[in-house]
Structures are given as C-alpha cells and as structure tokens.
Write an enzyme that holds these catalytic residues in place. Structure first.
Site, PDB file in Angstrom:
ATOM      1  N   ALA A  18       0.830  -1.204   0.000  1.00 56.48           N
ATOM      2  CA  ALA A  18       0.000   0.000   0.000  1.00 56.48           C
ATOM      3  C   ALA A  18       0.866   1.256   0.000  1.00 56.48           C
ATOM      4  O   ALA A  18       2.034   1.231   0.383  1.00 56.48           O
ATOM      5  CB  ALA A  18      -0.921  -0.006   1.215  1.00 56.48           C
ATOM      6  N   GLU A  76      -0.749  -9.896  -3.112  1.00 56.47           N
ATOM      7  CA  GLU A  76      -2.153 -10.201  -3.416  1.00 56.47           C
ATOM      8  C   GLU A  76      -2.442 -10.039  -4.905  1.00 56.47           C
ATOM      9  O   GLU A  76      -3.214 -10.817  -5.481  1.00 56.47           O
ATOM     10  CB  GLU A  76      -3.071  -9.317  -2.570  1.00 56.47           C
ATOM     11  N   GLU A  81       1.196  -7.783   6.443  1.00 57.80           N
ATOM     12  CA  GLU A  81       0.228  -6.886   7.080  1.00 57.80           C
ATOM     13  C   GLU A  81       0.187  -6.997   8.601  1.00 57.80           C
ATOM     14  O   GLU A  81      -0.084  -6.005   9.290  1.00 57.80           O
ATOM     15  CB  GLU A  81      -1.180  -7.148   6.507  1.00 57.80           C
ATOM     16  N   GLY A 125      -0.061  -5.916  -0.566  1.00 54.86           N
ATOM     17  CA  GLY A 125      -0.955  -5.876  -1.716  1.00 54.86           C
ATOM     18  C   GLY A 125      -0.294  -6.321  -3.003  1.00 54.86           C
ATOM     19  O   GLY A 125      -0.952  -6.830  -3.911  1.00 54.86           O
TER      20      GLY A 125
END
Length: 648
Positions: free
Chosen positions: A65, A107, A127, A104
């Site tokens: 992020a 992901e 995270e 992310g």
C-alpha cells in the site's frame, strides 16, 4: 502506451506487457490501481491482445500500500476491485516478479493466472506487522496455493520468502533469469486460465494446523492480528471464496481502526523518520570499505559478522595470537550457524571468511576506513586505545566507540582530532539485534555522523541518533524503570511478580530475568562508580548490591535474582529473604501490588525519563525513544513504545 502516470505498456506479439513505475517501491497508489484497471479494459477491448504481463521497475515488483494514503478516505478503484478483476479476467494474466512482492503486491500476484519469479524475487504478506490482515484476498488465495499450514506461517508472521522457497511452496511457478521474457513466452504458448480462487484448499492434518497456529500465537505475545490471520486461513477451507473474502475484508477494516494497528503504524512511521537528521540534509558520507574491529569477544565477533555479511572487509585486532585465533573461530562459528540454517549460502560464507583478517598488530588497522572498538568498558582502557589508534589510522578514518555507559566525549578527547570520533552502541548479540544507538559527540563532524548512519543502514540495522549522556537513550530509561522496579521490591512486590506483569504486557522477558541474563555485575560496577556523587537524600535500594556481594551475578553463576538449577529459572527463597531483610532494615511495611499497578509505575518511569531526554536534546523525537525501547529492550511493538502508549 500509458494508462496512468505510473503504469505504461508495450505490445510484444499480441502480449501486453505492463510496467509499474512508481518509485521508490512501486506502492499501490490510486494512480497505479487506476492504471491497472485501464490496462485491463484496453486488453479486453482489443481483439489481437491475447494476454497480459504485469511487471515492476527497480528492485520491487509492488511494495504494498501507499503509506501516504494511510488514514485517508479510500479512493476507487480499491485494491480488492483490482485484484478480483485480474483473477476474473477473460484473458490470461501472468506477473513477472523480479523483486519484492509484498502485501498488496503479493495479493496482485496471487490473483494472476501465473507467477514467474526472477532470481531476486521475494513474496510476503506482511500486514500483521501493521496490526492488520491482508484485505484483498491474501488469506483466502494463499492457502489455496500452498496449503493452510504454510499459509498460517507466512501470513501469521508476516515473513517473506525468496524465489526458490516460493516455488517449493507452490506460490510461484518457476525461477528464471528474465521473468518478463519468460512470462511473454508462456502467454504466447497459451497460458491456461488458472484462477487461484477456484482451487480447493489442500487437505491438511488438523493437528498440524493447530501446531502451526500455536507457533504463530506464541510469537505474537498478545497481538491480535496473527490470531485473526490464522482464523481467516482456516475459514478458507470452510467458506466459499466470496464469503471468505467478505469475512477477510470485515476483519481487515476492524483491525485497521484498532489501537494495535495505530501503534504499529506509529512504529512504521517512526522508523521512516529516524533516519532523517536535519543537519545532514546536504552532507555526503565518507567511503567505507574496510572496517577494523578491536576485540573479538561476544560483541566484537557479532559486529564483525554483521560487517562481513554486508560486504565489508574486516580486520579484527586481538592482543595475542591465541585470542586472534579464538576470535576467528568465534566469527566462523556464527557464519557456520547462518549457513546451516539457510540464512547464508555456502558460497557467501566462504566469501565472508575470505574478507576477514585477524591480527595482533595494531598497525594493520592503518588500512581501515572505520575502526570500531569492542573492548572492556573501562574509561582508561578505551582512552589509551584511542590514543594509539589515532597515531595509526589514516587522517580520514573514523574512530567509533561501542561503550554502553562511558562518556564518548572523554574518549574522543584522547585523540588529536575528536571530530572523527562517533559512538556506535550495538546491542548484544550484535549480529542479531537490530538497534544501534549512533552517538553524536560534542565534536563529531557532520560527515562522520552521516558515515556512521550509512554504515549502520548497510548492516541492515536501525540507527537512532542520540546525544551524549550516561547510558544514552536506552540504558538511561532502562536504569529509570529498574529503579522503579527495585522501589516496588522494597515496598512489597517480588521479582517474579514484576516480571510476570511485564511479560503479560507483552515483554518477552521481565526486567529481573533480563538482569540475570546480562549479568548483575555490569550495573553493580556502574553503581559503585556513582557512589561518591550520589545524593545521600536520594532513595537507594541496596538489594542488588547484597546479591552481587554474595556472588549472585546472574545466569553465569547459576544464582541471581532467581536460581538456575540445571539452567531452569526458579524462584529462590534466599532472594525473598534478602528482600524481606532489606524492608525490615528500613521499617517498610510491605503491601500487595496488582499487575496493572506494576505496569503503570514502570511505564511512568520510562515516560518521565524519556521526557527529560527530549528536554535535554539527547533524543530528537518521542518516536526515537519508542524505537529504542522496542528494538533494544523488548517493549511490545504492538503497544507502540512507552511514549506512544502514554499519549494514547
């Protein structure tokens, strides 16, 4: 062609090759997310495009992020929207990961239909280190690829895996020298649409899953996010993908707004700020290639290993041939353990040893760009050493002291040029502990300070700049809350009760157990040095002195605040008797303390001392104090450090 300010693309024989260029870490900023969706729209609308490659520039694929968006209203497209569009896309999408795919970024990779890793690739869902869980499908897709046991480990600890481990786990398809070219080749050959979300979670032994979760929880020391991550990984086997994603997103949002996540975000930003020293804005560091280390005991050998594994040449000085040989063996032993555990390759171990020289001739240090002493913490020993070094090393060489409590300005005064002297206070074991207090002495030149910071950062450690004071930041605060703990001993608490309160709060070990591990004689010697100048009206607890006088110096002697029969720590009635005798001598009527009251007193002592350090200019910012206590003294990171905890 360009789809946003950070996402561009080129066509290679029907394959649209996307490049994310959002320095410094290709964070998933709003314009990156928008660019990815725009590229998908273009590929869907263009008949001759048969597939798409997602890649990143620099050393990072996608670093997670964008920290600038933390705490801000969410801007669409959100990451879950992007990830779900990639996985559902009607044409194959392959990611070429040559660098870090974190948070992310991982992901995004999980949603692609293929994952080609470069030799420098790494994958991780980190995270939990920010007090949250993955929020774009990580807890639901990763277990489908690698199974629930490995997924609990990776997500629950936040650790990253390198390319070859990723392939072994099933997270990546293959490792190649040029992942973009390989991804294009795969797509031209007809990459099938392997949608991760459509895969069933592999069956796993329930006891093994329980054991993996227990291992993660044991490391979490009360932090919420690792337990939630494990629960969500289990849910991937029990719920369909849509329900699992909904549960993950709800958990992510709940944790994002928690006090733990606020604390860990504070730690994250404090680390970013710690390396910035205003007066060094336009200052360039000196070049350091060869490091001299004086003393190869536990501390010196640990520093040597850190320098060697960071690519420096090391010259280690000892007083005798036997000591030099023992020092080399000690350093080699640490490198051997790193190789055996897989943290260091055999080739890297051999290269480290090839860069290591041991000597008994101080004149050999003339070749060093930085000389760091790790000798006995005695002022006369260190000042005499610096006087000798001053006449040996080159005029541009830096001299660094690793003292814990002594005055580095007094040590610097023994040299003809105090401006080249700086403090580098490592924590033991130095090859493991991340914290280094970088002491800006009264006459330290700006480029010397900049060089020290650069050196510590290259070691992969966390430098915290501080001014000169006895004990610097960490040991001054440690001394302050140790005094508070000893006051409570006289007032009615016992060592194991205080230690239990600290451990329940999240410390890995209580203060008296820590003292036993470090050795009680270190603080005893300091107290004896201070005795002549101590205010007689100041409260002073003599219990620790009585223990030291009785030969109870900690684990090394088998007796300290605790007894250690067979190495096991147990409560010792003799210590309880000594405490009771000290109370009686001062006519103190003991009372009981709750764990909450113990922690309140200890935290107040930390914060009060931290406030004084800030007022004196020893510490630059509250976050620096928090980082020292977290990385050097075991303060739980998910509480944010003492200054943050007091404020919140």
């Amino acid at each position: 062609m360009r789809f946003s300010q950070s996402v561009s693309a080129r066509l290679e024989g029907g394959v649209l090759v996307l490049t994310i260029d959002n320095p410094p870490v290709n964070a998933l900023s709003a314009h990156v997310r928008a660019g990815l969706l725009a590229a998908l729209d273009h590929a869907a609308a263009t008949a001759h495009i048969t597939g798409m490659v997602i890649s990143g520039t620099g050393r990072t694929f996608i670093g997670g992020a964008d920290i600038k968006e933390f705490g801000q209203p969410m801007v669409e497209p959100t990451l879950p929207q992007v990830v779900e569009r990639i996985e559902a896309f009607e044409k194959p999408v392959v990611c070429a990961v040559d660098g870090a795919a974190l948070g992310g970024g991982c992901e995004v990779a999980l949603a692609c239909h293929g994952r080609i890793a470069g030799e420098n690739a790494s994958f991780g869902l980190s995270e939990v280190k920010l007090g949250i869980v993955p929020g774009a499908g990580g807890t639901q897709r990763l277990p489908r690829l690698i199974g629930p046991i490995a997924a609990i480990d990776l997500i629950g600890t936040g650790r990253a895996v390198k390319a070859r481990e990723a392939v072994a786990l099933g997270l990546a398809d293959t490792v190649v020298a040029d992942p973009v070219a390989a991804a294009v080749t795969v797509l031209r050959a007809g990459q099938p649409l392997r949608r991760t979300g459509s895969i069933d979670v592999p069956a796993a032994d329930a006891a093994a899953i329980d054991a993996a979760e227990a291992k993660v929880l044991a490391r979490s020391r009360g932090q919420l996010a690792p337990a939630e991550a494990a629960r969500l990984v289990r849910a991937a086997s029990q719920l369909d993908l849509d329900k699992g994603l909904a549960e993950e997103r709800a958990t992510f949002l709940r944790l994002r707004d928690s006090s733990e996540s606020a604390a860990l975000r504070h730690v994250f930003f404090a680390e970013r700020a710690a390396g910035k020293v205003e007066k060094l804005t336009d200052v360039s560091p000196r070049r350091i290639e060869t490091v001299g280390i004086v003393g190869t005991g536990l501390m010196g050998s640990g520093i040597a290993v850190s320098a060697l594994t960071s690519g420096y040449r090391v010259i280690a000085l000892e007083q005798t041939q036997e000591a030099a040989a023992a020092g080399r063996a000690r350093i080699a032993g640490i490198l051997d353990k790193a190789a055996q555990s897989g943290r260091l390759s055999t080739e890297a171990r051999e290269a480290c040893l090839a860069r290591l020289g041991t000597t008994t001739e101080a004149t050999d240090l003339a070749a060093a760009d930085l000389v760091l002493e790790a000798v006995f913490d005695d002022l006369s020993v260190k000042t005499e050493l610096f006087r000798r070094l001053d006449a040996i090393v080159g005029p541009d060489a830096i001299l660094a002291t690793n003292t814990s409590y002594l005055d580095p300005d007094a040590i610097a005064a023994a040299t003809a040029d105090p401006s080249r002297v700086v403090g580098l206070h490592f924590f033991s074991p130095a090859h493991v502990m991340r914290l280094v207090e970088v002491v800006d002495c009264a006459k330290t030149a700006p480029d010397v300070l900049a060089s020290a910071l650069s050196f510590v950062k290259r070691l992969g450690k966390l430098p915290i700049v501080c001014g000169v004071t006895e004990g610097f930041i960490g040991n001054r605060i440690f001394s302050a809350y140790r005094r508070a703990a000893e006051f409570m001993l006289e007032d009615g608490a016992l060592p194991h009760e205080i230690d239990a309160a600290l451990e329940a709060y999240g410390f890995p070990m209580g203060i008296f157990a820590v003292n036993d591990m470090a050795g009680l004689e270190i603080a005893w010697a300091r107290r004896k040095r201070q005795a002549a100048t101590r205010d007689p009206a100041e409260r002073y607890v003599e219990i620790a002195d009585r223990l030291c006088e009785a030969g109870r110096l900690g684990r090394k002697t088998g007796l300290g605040w605790y007894a250690y029969p067979n190495g096991e720590r147990i409560i010792d009635p003799a210590v309880t008797a000594a405490i009771e005798a000290a109370r009686a001598a001062k006519n103190i009527a003991p009372r009981a303390f709750t764990a909450q009251e113990i922690m309140e007193r200890l935290l107040k002592a930390m914060v009060d001392e931290g406030t004084v350090l800030l007022a004196e200019g020893i510490a630059a910012r509250p976050g620096d104090i928090d980082l020292v206590m977290i990385n050097g003294y075991g303060f739980p990171a998910h509480k944010g450090g003492p200054m943050f905890a007091a404020e919140h």
